[in-house]
Scaffold this active site. Sequence first.
Site, PDB file in Angstrom:
ATOM      1  N   CYS A  10      -0.352   5.199 -31.639  1.00 49.13           N
ATOM      2  CA  CYS A  10      -1.247   5.517 -30.528  1.00 49.13           C
ATOM      3  C   CYS A  10      -1.776   6.933 -30.565  1.00 49.13           C
ATOM      4  O   CYS A  10      -1.264   7.794 -31.266  1.00 49.13           O
ATOM      5  CB  CYS A  10      -0.518   5.382 -29.190  1.00 49.13           C
ATOM      6  N   GLY A  36      -5.321   4.346 -33.368  1.00 50.90           N
ATOM      7  CA  GLY A  36      -5.115   3.031 -32.770  1.00 50.90           C
ATOM      8  C   GLY A  36      -6.440   2.362 -32.539  1.00 50.90           C
ATOM      9  O   GLY A  36      -7.340   2.958 -31.947  1.00 50.90           O
ATOM     10  N   ASN A 111       2.472   7.975 -26.554  1.00 51.62           N
ATOM     11  CA  ASN A 111       2.418   7.850 -28.013  1.00 51.62           C
ATOM     12  C   ASN A 111       3.834   8.038 -28.533  1.00 51.62           C
ATOM     13  O   ASN A 111       4.452   9.063 -28.283  1.00 51.62           O
ATOM     14  CB  ASN A 111       1.489   8.930 -28.592  1.00 51.62           C
ATOM     15  N   GLY A 112       4.318   7.051 -29.266  1.00 58.42           N
ATOM     16  CA  GLY A 112       5.669   7.138 -29.814  1.00 58.42           C
ATOM     17  C   GLY A 112       6.395   5.825 -29.632  1.00 58.42           C
ATOM     18  O   GLY A 112       5.767   4.798 -29.372  1.00 58.42           O
ATOM     19  N   CYS A 245       7.231  14.418 -37.462  1.00 55.47           N
ATOM     20  CA  CYS A 245       7.002  13.288 -38.381  1.00 55.47           C
ATOM     21  C   CYS A 245       6.206  13.751 -39.598  1.00 55.47           C
ATOM     22  O   CYS A 245       5.014  14.074 -39.488  1.00 55.47           O
ATOM     23  CB  CYS A 245       6.229  12.195 -37.644  1.00 55.47           C
ATOM     24  N   TYR A 251      -0.270  10.916 -44.053  1.00 57.32           N
ATOM     25  CA  TYR A 251      -1.275   9.862 -43.873  1.00 57.32           C
ATOM     26  C   TYR A 251      -1.917   9.805 -42.481  1.00 57.32           C
ATOM     27  O   TYR A 251      -3.126   9.640 -42.367  1.00 57.32           O
ATOM     28  CB  TYR A 251      -0.646   8.491 -44.161  1.00 57.32           C
ATOM     29  N   CYS A 391       9.958   2.952 -39.990  1.00 54.66           N
ATOM     30  CA  CYS A 391       9.935   4.008 -38.970  1.00 54.66           C
ATOM     31  C   CYS A 391      10.267   3.373 -37.622  1.00 54.66           C
ATOM     32  O   CYS A 391       9.757   2.308 -37.288  1.00 54.66           O
ATOM     33  CB  CYS A 391       8.550   4.633 -38.892  1.00 54.66           C
ATOM     34  N   CYS A 445      11.360   7.700 -43.134  1.00 58.31           N
ATOM     35  CA  CYS A 445      10.698   6.620 -43.877  1.00 58.31           C
ATOM     36  C   CYS A 445      10.910   6.776 -45.389  1.00 58.31           C
ATOM     37  O   CYS A 445      10.850   5.807 -46.135  1.00 58.31           O
ATOM     38  CB  CYS A 445       9.220   6.544 -43.534  1.00 58.31           C
TER      39      CYS A 445
HETATM   40  P1  AMP Z   1       0.252  -1.478 -48.938  1.00 59.78           P
HETATM   41  O1  AMP Z   1      -0.888  -2.271 -49.448  1.00 59.78           O
HETATM   42  O2  AMP Z   1       1.084  -2.269 -47.964  1.00 59.78           O
HETATM   43  O3  AMP Z   1       1.076  -0.863 -50.032  1.00 59.78           O
HETATM   44  O4  AMP Z   1      -0.356  -0.291 -48.070  1.00 59.78           O
HETATM   45  C1  AMP Z   1      -0.627   0.950 -48.631  1.00 59.78           C
HETATM   46  C2  AMP Z   1      -1.869   1.531 -48.005  1.00 59.78           C
HETATM   47  O5  AMP Z   1      -1.741   1.550 -46.587  1.00 59.78           O
HETATM   48  C3  AMP Z   1      -2.097   2.963 -48.458  1.00 59.78           C
HETATM   49  O6  AMP Z   1      -3.425   3.037 -48.960  1.00 59.78           O
HETATM   50  C4  AMP Z   1      -1.942   3.817 -47.213  1.00 59.78           C
HETATM   51  O7  AMP Z   1      -2.995   4.742 -47.118  1.00 59.78           O
HETATM   52  C5  AMP Z   1      -1.980   2.853 -46.058  1.00 59.78           C
HETATM   53  N1  AMP Z   1      -0.909   3.065 -45.062  1.00 59.78           N
HETATM   54  C6  AMP Z   1       0.324   3.521 -45.249  1.00 59.78           C
HETATM   55  N2  AMP Z   1       1.023   3.534 -44.086  1.00 59.78           N
HETATM   56  C7  AMP Z   1       0.191   3.079 -43.131  1.00 59.78           C
HETATM   57  C8  AMP Z   1       0.312   2.870 -41.721  1.00 59.78           C
HETATM   58  N3  AMP Z   1       1.433   3.114 -41.076  1.00 59.78           N
HETATM   59  N4  AMP Z   1      -0.762   2.400 -41.070  1.00 59.78           N
HETATM   60  C9  AMP Z   1      -1.882   2.126 -41.721  1.00 59.78           C
HETATM   61  N5  AMP Z   1      -2.057   2.292 -43.041  1.00 59.78           N
HETATM   62  C10 AMP Z   1      -1.045   2.764 -43.754  1.00 59.78           C
END
Ligand code: AMP
Length: 466
Positions: A10, A36, A111-112, A245, A251, A391, A445
Amino acid sequence: MNLYRPEEECGIFGIYNHREASNLTYLGLYALQHRGQEACGIVSSDGQRLYSHKSMGLVADVFGNPEIFRNVPGDSAIGHVRYSTTGDSVSKNIQPILVNYSRGAIAVAHNGNIVNSQLIRAELEAWGSIFQTTMDTEIIVHLLAASKASSLEERMVEALNRIKGAYCLLFITETRMVAVRDPHGFRPLCLGKLGESYVVASESCALDLIEAEFIREVEPGEMIVIGRGGITSHFPFKKVKPSHCIFEHVYFARPDSYIFGKTVYLVRKELGRQLAREHAVDADIVIPVPDSGVPAAMGYAEESGIRFELGLIRNHYVGRTFIEPAQSIRHFGVKIKLNPVREVLKGKRVVVIDDSIVRGTTSRKIVKMVRQAGASEVHMRISSPPTSYPCYYGIDTPNRKELISSSHTLEEIRRYITADSLGYLSHEGLLTAVGGDKESFCHACFSGDYPIGFPRLGPEPQLDLF
Ligand code: AMP
């Protein structure tokens, strides 16, 4: 619903004492949309009562019609953008939550993720509380309403002393706005000023958009009360070691935001530089997985001396693929979102930089795409360590069994994503690149070191790759 799974990612925003409070909150939420994308809402106050407008959808869709602002009049407002995992994407769960209780009206945006919410909820229900939503945030208003303390601040402190986990909260009453950051400071929160108005936002990029001046970050464990008489700061909770975090830097936050004492963009570039030092490779070009991999790829290119190129072009009208709740959509997502530039990739030895691998789905599709576009070699480099643990503090990661690195070796993952080589940033390298006090981050994580405990689930089945 899993008992200990986080349900939300969020963003929150609030402004006190501005005649265009809701309009500015809309803009603030717009800047926080990356936090979000499923639902959003605004609760405003005109000094007499609270007003609410919220709905499923993107900020621009929910608040795009100027007529809507008539529903949320007044000179103070708080807002919320939300993403929830499947099953909880229902309209009753949209924030801010607005309630009327014996002492007036109050709304809260959170948020959290509260790790002991289910236990407190069960206790409150046993005492007769009737919950309207399935959100952990609702327990806060129940605890507030149940408190016998005389002042609002005391009631808040009493309620918040019961909860454990990650929370940045924005409350609004008829006459006041209160911002609280949990003692660990998991999520970012900052304070700004626009003329005579105070502004609070998850990330500083929201202040920039409305041309508010950044004053400072809200401190871990701090409660800021904003009223007609001005602003007061309190530290009512027991002091603990901060646990910012680290994934916000890797990211989640926007690169133009300043969080935990650093500009995210610069941190990400340094992650890329460190990655190049740790995992050098002979190659012709470095390309990012846009957008999240861009600063790290620039850092990698600078450090390695290998040319930076844009080999994948992103369609900006598609949301973050990961944020689509259905598996089938996510699988499509990579192609919908990214397209290779064949002339850039043809015959080249390519280093591809992304920020993280979660399930491995994205990397696998990207490596395939880059190879099909003519690359002679594809070397995957990740600007964070393997994501091996879920997480529980407000970032949406899947269950442990779905995290590819929780049950597979580096070589197995490389084979799965079909890259010629694969290198993750080391844990030490991550902490060095982020800089500052290494002890002040939550990296659960990556490390499994959870700063706040919760009952562990039993062994989970492993992800079957091949
Ligand atoms: P995956 O295909 O499941 O390995 O997702 C990896 C991709 O998801 C990477 O390109 C990251 O930039 C993105 N990513 C990693 N963590 C998150 C998150 N919590 N929410 C949205 N995107 C994420």
